[in-house]
Design a protein around this motif. Structure first.
Motif, PDB file in Angstrom:
ATOM      1  N   ILE A   1       9.866  34.883  17.594  1.00  0.00           N
ATOM      2  CA  ILE A   1      11.119  34.814  16.844  1.00  0.00           C
ATOM      3  C   ILE A   1      11.094  33.638  15.884  1.00  0.00           C
ATOM      4  CG2 ILE A   1      13.601  34.365  17.080  1.00  0.00           C
ATOM      5  CD1 ILE A   1      13.516  36.093  19.592  1.00  0.00           C
ATOM      6  N   SER A   2      10.518  32.515  16.297  1.00  0.00           N
ATOM      7  CA  SER A   2      10.461  31.371  15.386  1.00  0.00           C
ATOM      8  C   SER A   2       9.545  31.659  14.198  1.00  0.00           C
ATOM      9  CB  SER A   2       9.998  30.119  16.134  1.00  0.00           C
ATOM     10  OG  SER A   2       8.702  30.293  16.643  1.00  0.00           O
ATOM     11  N   PHE A   3       8.478  32.445  14.388  1.00  0.00           N
ATOM     12  CA  PHE A   3       7.627  32.828  13.259  1.00  0.00           C
ATOM     13  C   PHE A   3       8.397  33.711  12.281  1.00  0.00           C
ATOM     14  CE2 PHE A   3       3.661  32.083  15.886  1.00  0.00           C
ATOM     15  CZ  PHE A   3       3.255  31.008  15.128  1.00  0.00           C
ATOM     16  N   VAL A   4       9.208  34.602  12.799  1.00  0.00           N
ATOM     17  CA  VAL A   4      10.005  35.476  11.935  1.00  0.00           C
ATOM     18  C   VAL A   4      10.993  34.648  11.121  1.00  0.00           C
ATOM     19  CG1 VAL A   4      11.738  37.315  11.941  1.00  0.00           C
ATOM     20  CG2 VAL A   4       9.713  37.510  13.371  1.00  0.00           C
ATOM     21  N   CYS A   5      11.578  33.634  11.743  1.00  0.00           N
ATOM     22  CA  CYS A   5      12.543  32.794  11.018  1.00  0.00           C
ATOM     23  C   CYS A   5      11.877  32.035   9.876  1.00  0.00           C
ATOM     24  CB  CYS A   5      13.211  31.816  11.979  1.00  0.00           C
ATOM     25  SG  CYS A   5      14.301  32.613  13.157  1.00  0.00           S
ATOM     26  N   PHE A   6      10.673  31.582  10.066  1.00  0.00           N
ATOM     27  CA  PHE A   6       9.981  30.833   9.023  1.00  0.00           C
ATOM     28  C   PHE A   6       9.350  31.739   7.976  1.00  0.00           C
ATOM     29  CE2 PHE A   6       9.934  27.373  12.189  1.00  0.00           C
ATOM     30  CZ  PHE A   6      10.538  26.408  11.405  1.00  0.00           C
ATOM     31  N   ALA A   7       9.270  33.032   8.228  1.00  0.00           N
ATOM     32  CA  ALA A   7       8.629  33.953   7.302  1.00  0.00           C
ATOM     33  C   ALA A   7       9.593  34.486   6.241  1.00  0.00           C
ATOM     34  CB  ALA A   7       8.026  35.121   8.081  1.00  0.00           C
ATOM     35  N   GLN A   8      10.811  33.982   6.214  1.00  0.00           N
ATOM     36  CA  GLN A   8      11.789  34.459   5.232  1.00  0.00           C
ATOM     37  C   GLN A   8      11.392  33.985   3.836  1.00  0.00           C
ATOM     38  OE1 GLN A   8      14.190  36.520   6.174  1.00  0.00           O
ATOM     39  NE2 GLN A   8      13.391  36.365   8.240  1.00  0.00           N
ATOM     40  N   VAL A   9      11.774  34.782   2.834  1.00  0.00           N
ATOM     41  CA  VAL A   9      11.453  34.454   1.451  1.00  0.00           C
ATOM     42  C   VAL A   9      12.454  33.436   0.908  1.00  0.00           C
ATOM     43  CG1 VAL A   9      10.367  36.667   0.992  1.00  0.00           C
ATOM     44  CG2 VAL A   9      12.796  36.382   0.614  1.00  0.00           C
ATOM     45  N   GLU A  10      12.087  32.820  -0.188  1.00  0.00           N
ATOM     46  CA  GLU A  10      12.960  31.841  -0.824  1.00  0.00           C
ATOM     47  C   GLU A  10      14.180  32.552  -1.410  1.00  0.00           C
ATOM     48  OE1 GLU A  10      12.611  28.470  -1.156  1.00  0.00           O
ATOM     49  OE2 GLU A  10      10.901  28.595   0.193  1.00  0.00           O
ATOM     50  N   PRO A  11      15.349  31.913  -1.381  1.00  0.00           N
ATOM     51  CA  PRO A  11      16.529  32.557  -1.985  1.00  0.00           C
ATOM     52  C   PRO A  11      16.386  32.615  -3.502  1.00  0.00           C
ATOM     53  CG  PRO A  11      17.050  30.330  -1.267  1.00  0.00           C
ATOM     54  CD  PRO A  11      15.660  30.635  -0.778  1.00  0.00           C
ATOM     55  N   PRO A  12      17.012  33.590  -4.134  1.00  0.00           N
ATOM     56  CA  PRO A  12      16.897  33.704  -5.581  1.00  0.00           C
ATOM     57  C   PRO A  12      17.583  32.534  -6.284  1.00  0.00           C
ATOM     58  CG  PRO A  12      18.515  35.238  -4.767  1.00  0.00           C
ATOM     59  CD  PRO A  12      17.845  34.631  -3.568  1.00  0.00           C
ATOM     60  N   VAL A  13      17.133  32.267  -7.491  1.00  0.00           N
ATOM     61  CA  VAL A  13      17.702  31.175  -8.278  1.00  0.00           C
ATOM     62  C   VAL A  13      19.108  31.585  -8.709  1.00  0.00           C
ATOM     63  CG1 VAL A  13      17.417  29.808 -10.368  1.00  0.00           C
ATOM     64  CG2 VAL A  13      15.408  30.550  -9.089  1.00  0.00           C
ATOM     65  N   PRO A  14      20.106  30.715  -8.511  1.00  0.00           N
ATOM     66  CA  PRO A  14      21.463  31.095  -8.913  1.00  0.00           C
ATOM     67  C   PRO A  14      21.587  31.215 -10.421  1.00  0.00           C
ATOM     68  CG  PRO A  14      21.403  28.802  -8.217  1.00  0.00           C
ATOM     69  CD  PRO A  14      20.050  29.392  -7.926  1.00  0.00           C
ATOM     70  N   GLY A  15      22.492  32.085 -10.847  1.00  0.00           N
ATOM     71  CA  GLY A  15      22.710  32.315 -12.268  1.00  0.00           C
ATOM     72  C   GLY A  15      23.511  31.189 -12.890  1.00  0.00           C
ATOM     73  N   PRO A  16      23.807  31.309 -14.161  1.00  0.00           N
ATOM     74  CA  PRO A  16      24.585  30.274 -14.838  1.00  0.00           C
ATOM     75  C   PRO A  16      26.020  30.265 -14.313  1.00  0.00           C
ATOM     76  CG  PRO A  16      24.300  32.163 -16.263  1.00  0.00           C
ATOM     77  CD  PRO A  16      23.440  32.397 -15.052  1.00  0.00           C
TER      78      PRO A  16
END
Length: 63
Positions: free
Chosen positions: A15-30
């Motif tokens: 479960i800890s590996f799954v938590c660290f395998a998440q992708v980066e959040p998208p860059v917020p818009g203007p």
């Protein structure tokens, strides 16, 4: 009892590996423009509240 501890340890590690395998959040818009409305349904909500209040008031007087 020993098997339960091993199973719990393995599940915890997986479960800890799954938590660290998440992708980066998208860059917020203007940021939104100045004067941007908070919510588009405020007028509809106010109209509904007035209608509902009038209905409750009329039906409570009849009884």
């Amino acid at each position: 009892m020993q098997n339960k501890r091993k199973l719990a340890s393995i599940l915890f590690v997986l479960i800890s590996f799954v938590c660290f395998a998440q992708v980066e959040p998208p860059v917020p818009g203007p940021p939104p423009p100045v004067g941007f409305p908070i919510d588009g349904g405020i007028i509809a909500g106010v109209c509904f509240a007035i209608f509902y209040g009038a209905k409750k008031l009329l039906f409570s007087r009849k009884q």
